[in-house]
Write an enzyme that holds these catalytic residues in place. Structure first.
Site, PDB file in Angstrom:
ATOM      1  N   PHE A  31      51.833  48.665  44.016  1.00  0.00           N
ATOM      2  CA  PHE A  31      50.662  48.051  44.633  1.00  0.00           C
ATOM      3  C   PHE A  31      49.567  47.700  43.630  1.00  0.00           C
ATOM      4  O   PHE A  31      48.990  46.624  43.706  1.00  0.00           O
ATOM      5  CB  PHE A  31      50.073  48.984  45.698  1.00  0.00           C
ATOM      6  CG  PHE A  31      50.980  49.193  46.869  1.00  0.00           C
ATOM      7  CD1 PHE A  31      50.945  48.327  47.955  1.00  0.00           C
ATOM      8  CD2 PHE A  31      51.883  50.243  46.900  1.00  0.00           C
ATOM      9  CE1 PHE A  31      51.787  48.493  49.039  1.00  0.00           C
ATOM     10  CE2 PHE A  31      52.729  50.427  47.983  1.00  0.00           C
ATOM     11  CZ  PHE A  31      52.680  49.555  49.049  1.00  0.00           C
ATOM     12  N   ARG A  32      49.291  48.596  42.694  1.00  0.00           N
ATOM     13  CA  ARG A  32      48.072  48.454  41.898  1.00  0.00           C
ATOM     14  C   ARG A  32      48.288  48.062  40.447  1.00  0.00           C
ATOM     15  O   ARG A  32      47.314  47.887  39.709  1.00  0.00           O
ATOM     16  CB  ARG A  32      47.277  49.771  41.969  1.00  0.00           C
ATOM     17  CG  ARG A  32      46.710  50.014  43.356  1.00  0.00           C
ATOM     18  CD  ARG A  32      46.098  51.392  43.521  1.00  0.00           C
ATOM     19  NE  ARG A  32      45.475  51.496  44.836  1.00  0.00           N
ATOM     20  CZ  ARG A  32      46.145  51.728  45.960  1.00  0.00           C
ATOM     21  NH1 ARG A  32      47.453  51.878  45.921  1.00  0.00           N
ATOM     22  NH2 ARG A  32      45.526  51.805  47.120  1.00  0.00           N
ATOM     23  N   ASP A  61      60.421  53.658  51.324  1.00  0.00           N
ATOM     24  CA  ASP A  61      61.667  52.911  51.136  1.00  0.00           C
ATOM     25  C   ASP A  61      62.944  53.695  51.424  1.00  0.00           C
ATOM     26  O   ASP A  61      64.029  53.115  51.526  1.00  0.00           O
ATOM     27  CB  ASP A  61      61.735  52.325  49.727  1.00  0.00           C
ATOM     28  CG  ASP A  61      61.484  53.374  48.633  1.00  0.00           C
ATOM     29  OD1 ASP A  61      62.065  54.473  48.703  1.00  0.00           O
ATOM     30  OD2 ASP A  61      60.702  53.081  47.707  1.00  0.00           O
ATOM     31  N   HIS A  80      53.795  58.793  53.989  1.00  0.00           N
ATOM     32  CA  HIS A  80      53.397  57.532  54.615  1.00  0.00           C
ATOM     33  C   HIS A  80      54.472  56.964  55.524  1.00  0.00           C
ATOM     34  O   HIS A  80      54.413  55.781  55.884  1.00  0.00           O
ATOM     35  CB  HIS A  80      53.016  56.520  53.526  1.00  0.00           C
ATOM     36  CG  HIS A  80      51.821  56.937  52.719  1.00  0.00           C
ATOM     37  ND1 HIS A  80      51.610  56.550  51.410  1.00  0.00           N
ATOM     38  CD2 HIS A  80      50.769  57.725  53.050  1.00  0.00           C
ATOM     39  CE1 HIS A  80      50.477  57.080  50.977  1.00  0.00           C
ATOM     40  NE2 HIS A  80      49.950  57.795  51.951  1.00  0.00           N
ATOM     41  N   CYS A 140      60.616  45.493  72.124  1.00  0.00           N
ATOM     42  CA  CYS A 140      61.582  46.396  72.753  1.00  0.00           C
ATOM     43  C   CYS A 140      62.444  45.631  73.756  1.00  0.00           C
ATOM     44  O   CYS A 140      61.937  44.833  74.561  1.00  0.00           O
ATOM     45  CB  CYS A 140      60.854  47.538  73.438  1.00  0.00           C
ATOM     46  SG  CYS A 140      61.923  48.741  74.252  1.00  0.00           S
ATOM     47  N   ALA A 200      52.689  54.970  34.054  1.00  0.00           N
ATOM     48  CA  ALA A 200      52.439  53.974  33.010  1.00  0.00           C
ATOM     49  C   ALA A 200      50.963  53.869  32.664  1.00  0.00           C
ATOM     50  O   ALA A 200      50.596  53.639  31.504  1.00  0.00           O
ATOM     51  CB  ALA A 200      52.984  52.620  33.450  1.00  0.00           C
TER      52      ALA A 200
END
Length: 250
Positions: free
Chosen positions: A34-35, A107, A122, A152, A217
């Protein structure tokens, strides 16, 4: 001693390892974070709304069609495969060394690699429920739904992914179990997270063990408290650690 050698040594000396991971754990599997410079939050000019807005509960309820267009195109990666990090952690669990994986990712790659003790802060894209009757739907059913907004088959209500959106609370049981696991660990490995998203990031402060390894990183607010810092790609590092551990058992 190289960082991966030190990490392998500490893993070999530990019996209660906990891994706390974020989006950087899965980037080597082809899932963007994301960042970072290449992350989703840096692609705002290509999107109709900022990602943080589209991933909010309010936006989901008011614009479900736009939400699902973004969700299907940017958040779902059904063909992604586990990398060296996922595989090593699954192996350590089987050996009885790793007691829990606590992940901010949705994921499901830890489970795909073979881990079973996974605490998903999450949620997961693999669980989807009707907002009215709570009927379960698979990821494939959400992806292949004919309508822009999956509904549904029984009552026509929207099917909501079991992922935590902005403005929603984290599951309290998952939070409690995460605190318990971290507070009992003798080695905490933190990987692929900026440690800026709350309340998840604050969980690492419950660690009372002797050794913390931080693999990311970019710098994080927790760097000064880590006993070992590693900035190389996590999957590659964990593959080297796996080789070292395997050689030591030969």
């Amino acid at each position: 001693m190289k960082p991966e050698e030190r990490l392998a040594q500490w893993i070999g000396e530990s019996r209660n390892i906990v891994f706390f991971g974020g989006a950087g754990t899965s980037t080597e599997s082809g899932i963007p974070d994301f960042r970072s410079a290449a992350g989703l939050y840096r692609q705002e000019e290509q999107l109709p709304y900022p990602p943080e807005v589209m991933l909010s509960r309010t936006f989901f309820m008011e614009h479900p069609d736009v939400f699902f267009d973004f969700y299907r195109s940017k958040m779902l990666h059904p063909d992604a495969e586990p990398n060296g990090c996922h595989r090593l952690l699954a192996g350590l669990e089987k050996e009885g060394r790793l007691q829990a994986v606590i992940t901010q990712n949705i994921d499901g790659l830890h489970q795909k690699a073979g881990s079973s003790r996974v605490l998903e802060l999450h949620g997961s894209v693999h669980r989807n429920y009707c907002m009215k009757c709570a009927r379960f739907y698979s990821l494939e059913e959400v992806m292949t739904a004919e309508d822009a907004v999956p509904r549904c088959q029984h009552d026509g209500a929207i099917i909501k992914p079991d992922v935590v959106l902005y403005e929603e609370e984290l599951n309290q049981e998952t939070l409690y179990d995460s605190v318990e696991a971290i507070s009992r660990a003798d080695l905490l490995i933190i990987g692929g997270t900026s440690l800026t998203v709350q309340p998840a990031a604050s969980l690492v402060t419950y660690f009372r063990g002797a050794r913390t390894v931080l693999m990311n990183a970019d710098p994080t607010p927790y760097d000064a408290k880590a006993n070992l810092l590693i900035t190389d790609p996590i999957g590659q590092v964990m593959e080297r650690v796996a080789v070292i551990l395997s050689a030591g058992q030969a």
